[in-house]
Design an enzyme around this catalytic site. Structure first.
Site, PDB file in Angstrom:
ATOM      1  N   SER A 265     -61.281   5.367  32.645  1.00 64.08           N
ATOM      2  CA  SER A 265     -62.318   4.948  33.590  1.00 64.08           C
ATOM      3  C   SER A 265     -62.278   3.428  33.713  1.00 64.08           C
ATOM      4  CB  SER A 265     -63.693   5.363  33.072  1.00 64.08           C
ATOM      5  OG  SER A 265     -63.974   4.634  31.887  1.00 64.08           O
ATOM      6  N   LYS A 266     -62.957   2.931  34.735  1.00 65.68           N
ATOM      7  CA  LYS A 266     -63.016   1.484  34.921  1.00 65.68           C
ATOM      8  C   LYS A 266     -63.642   0.834  33.692  1.00 65.68           C
ATOM      9  CE  LYS A 266     -63.002   1.231  39.739  1.00 65.68           C
ATOM     10  NZ  LYS A 266     -63.741   1.509  40.922  1.00 65.68           N
ATOM     11  N   ARG A 267     -64.642   1.516  33.170  1.00 65.76           N
ATOM     12  CA  ARG A 267     -65.345   0.985  32.013  1.00 65.76           C
ATOM     13  C   ARG A 267     -64.418   0.854  30.806  1.00 65.76           C
ATOM     14  NH1 ARG A 267     -69.005   3.636  29.172  1.00 65.76           N
ATOM     15  NH2 ARG A 267     -71.060   3.725  30.114  1.00 65.76           N
ATOM     16  N   ASN A 270     -61.919  -1.909  31.294  1.00 68.25           N
ATOM     17  CA  ASN A 270     -62.498  -3.231  31.066  1.00 68.25           C
ATOM     18  C   ASN A 270     -62.636  -3.520  29.576  1.00 68.25           C
ATOM     19  OD1 ASN A 270     -62.668  -3.960  33.716  1.00 68.25           O
ATOM     20  ND2 ASN A 270     -64.715  -3.085  33.993  1.00 68.25           N
TER      21      ASN A 270
END
Ligand code: GLU
Length: 496
Positions: A265-267, A270
């Protein structure tokens, strides 16, 4: 072997809802490679029918990412082919026409339910066994649509421009099967599908309708896309069938997984320092060839030991047979490794040219000769081009401090004396090349009866502020006579 009896035509069909992410670039790449391999056509189609999610800069970002990575398309915006326009927002009339055809032939229907009515349905029909009822074969006959209302009422509602959508009439019980080029036979139960909205109340098609109509009209032979679209495919198959069209071959690429497992996921990305958008890779100074090579291996393998491929070589070697169905973990270290390989392949001149803007941005303005020397020394020691500006900063300015732990390790009781003598000898010498600085150092070590390392280590620390880096004699020459002497004298003073 020809992958089908039709000419190969594939498309990359991004929705301009944000910047192109790394998974999107992989999809584009696999389509591109497949097209090149089979001497087919690679098409860019902009799926911009969802105006509420439209992002103005997204298309330029997609274009830039494709150009940067070398994935030129044969047909698409700016490369108008026989199926222009390549923006779905400019093709509305076509979708409308097929939505009408589907209605006429009994495969779709008008639905007039308001948001409140839909919410009420979800509430009323929810049971323990079916907590989230959808608009489908089981519920549609209790709703306000052209299947339940008398014909004249439907006519009247339409005549009055009553807001409505067009929904696909999904069969109640049926197993929908198709062959996926990567996964083999895939089947879905129709009972698990909802009556997909095909045309929205604003007259715009949903992704599903536009996608099927365009893939047919643009004569797409193979749909190659991410696994997240697999569950949409049975609906598409129903639409192809209802319209009497042969569906393209389908190939759903494996999910990209987090190094820690689960979908990336983007999370997660990051948190793990993995850039999400292609623009970030560009900004962070990755080589396009390295990213492309890395992405090719993120789901595909050549079945040989070869790891480094140019785009042409990839196109030659690529096949869908060698794309796996199970998710693949994103390995940032592997990308770094690829990048190092590509940085090493550059000529020193190329590296100088690529490094110059980074060096400049860091506030340095070395001569071409200096930068050439630095690049030559550092090429095998950097991961990305801009490391020249950060890892090798000491070629451009004096280090302003020394790490206490480095000092502890490298600065001994005799370091100050040895370095002072070495600086004196360097200063007195007429030449300042690697042979000279090495000979002077070794002579001094002999004269003082110490190992050469006793001078090398403190000299490196004094001159670069570091305990590692390129060979010390090259380093000294790269930094230059005057700066070396100045830095050595300063270290002697500061570290004693
Ligand atoms: N517009 C879809 C996307 O954003 C296309 C999916 C497909 O290739 O069918 O990825």
């Amino acid at each position: 072997m020809a992958p089908s009896d039709r000419p190969v035509r594939v498309r990359f069909a991004p929705s301009p809802t944000g910047f192109l992410h790394i998974g999107g670039l992989r999809t584009a790449l696999y389509n591109y490679l497949f097209a090149r391999k089979h001497e087919g056509t690679f098409i860019l189609r902009i799926e911009d029918t969802d105006r509420s999610r439209y992002v103005e800069e997204a298309e330029a970002d997609i274009q830039r990412a494709l150009t940067w990575s070398g994935l030129a398309y044969d047909e698409g915006p700016g490369a108008e082919g026989p199926h222009a326009p390549y923006y779905q927002s400019e093709r509305s009339a076509l979708y409308r026409r097929y939505a009408d055809t589907l209605i006429e032939e009994g495969h779709a229907y008008y639905a007039f339910d308001t948001e409140d009515e839909l919410a009420a349905m979800r509430e009323e029909l929810a049971t323990e066994a079916n907590p989230q009822p959808t608009y489908n074969a089981a519920t549609r006959m209790q709703m306000r649509n052209s299947l339940t209302l008398p014909d004249d009422e439907v006519e009247a509602l339409l005549a009055k421009d009553t807001p409505h959508v067009i929904r696909l009439k999904v069969p109640r019980r049926e197993t929908i099967q198709f062959t996926d080029e990567i996964r083999g036979t895939v089947s879905f139960e129709a009972s698990g599908l909802d009556d997909q909205v095909l045309l929205k109340s604003d007259g715009m098609p949903t992704y599903h309708l536009a996608n099927v109509v365009d893939d047919h009209h643009m004569e797409i032979s193979h749909v190659i896309r991410g696994e997240e679209w697999l569950s949409s495919t049975p609906k598409h198959i129903l639409m192809y069938r209802a319209l009497g069209w042969t569906p393209p071959k389908m190939a759903h690429l494996p999910l990209i997984l987090s190094p820690e497992g689960g979908k990336l996921s983007k999370r997660d990305a990051n948190e793990l320092g993995i850039p999400v958008y292609v623009r970030d890779y560009i900004e962070e100074g990755y080589e396009a060839e390295a990213l492309v090579n890395f992405l090719a291996f993120l789901g595909w393998n050549p079945g040989t030991e070869q790891e480094l491929f140019t785009l042409e070589e990839l196109a030659e070697a690529f096949s869908l047979d060698r794309v796996g169905a199970s998710g693949v973990q994103f390995d940032l270290d592997k990308l770094q490794w690829y990048n190092e390989q590509y940085v090493r392949k550059l000529s020193v001149e190329e590296l100088v040219a690529k490094a110059r803007p980074h060096v400049k941005a860091a506030g340095y303005d070395p001569s071409d000769e200096t930068l050439h020397t630095v690049c030559d020394l550092m090429q095998d020691r950097i991961t990305r081009v801009q490391d020249i500006a950060t890892e090798a900063f000491y070629f451009f300015e004096d280090p302003d401090s020394y790490e206490p732990k480095d000092v502890k390790k490298r600065w001994k009781d005799d370091s100050a004396d040895l370095l002072r003598m070495y600086a004196d000898r360097l200063e007195a010498a007429d030449t300042f090349d690697t042979d000279t600085v090495e000979a002077l150092l070794r002579d001094l070590a002999d004269a003082e009866d110490v190992g050469a390392g006793r001078i090398i280590h403190p000299a490196r620390l004094a001159v670069s502020g570091r305990t590692y880096g390129p060979g010390v004699f090259g380093l000294l020459v790269g930094v230059g006579k005057e700066a070396c002497i100045r830095r050595m004298r300063r270290a002697v003073e500061e570290l004693g």
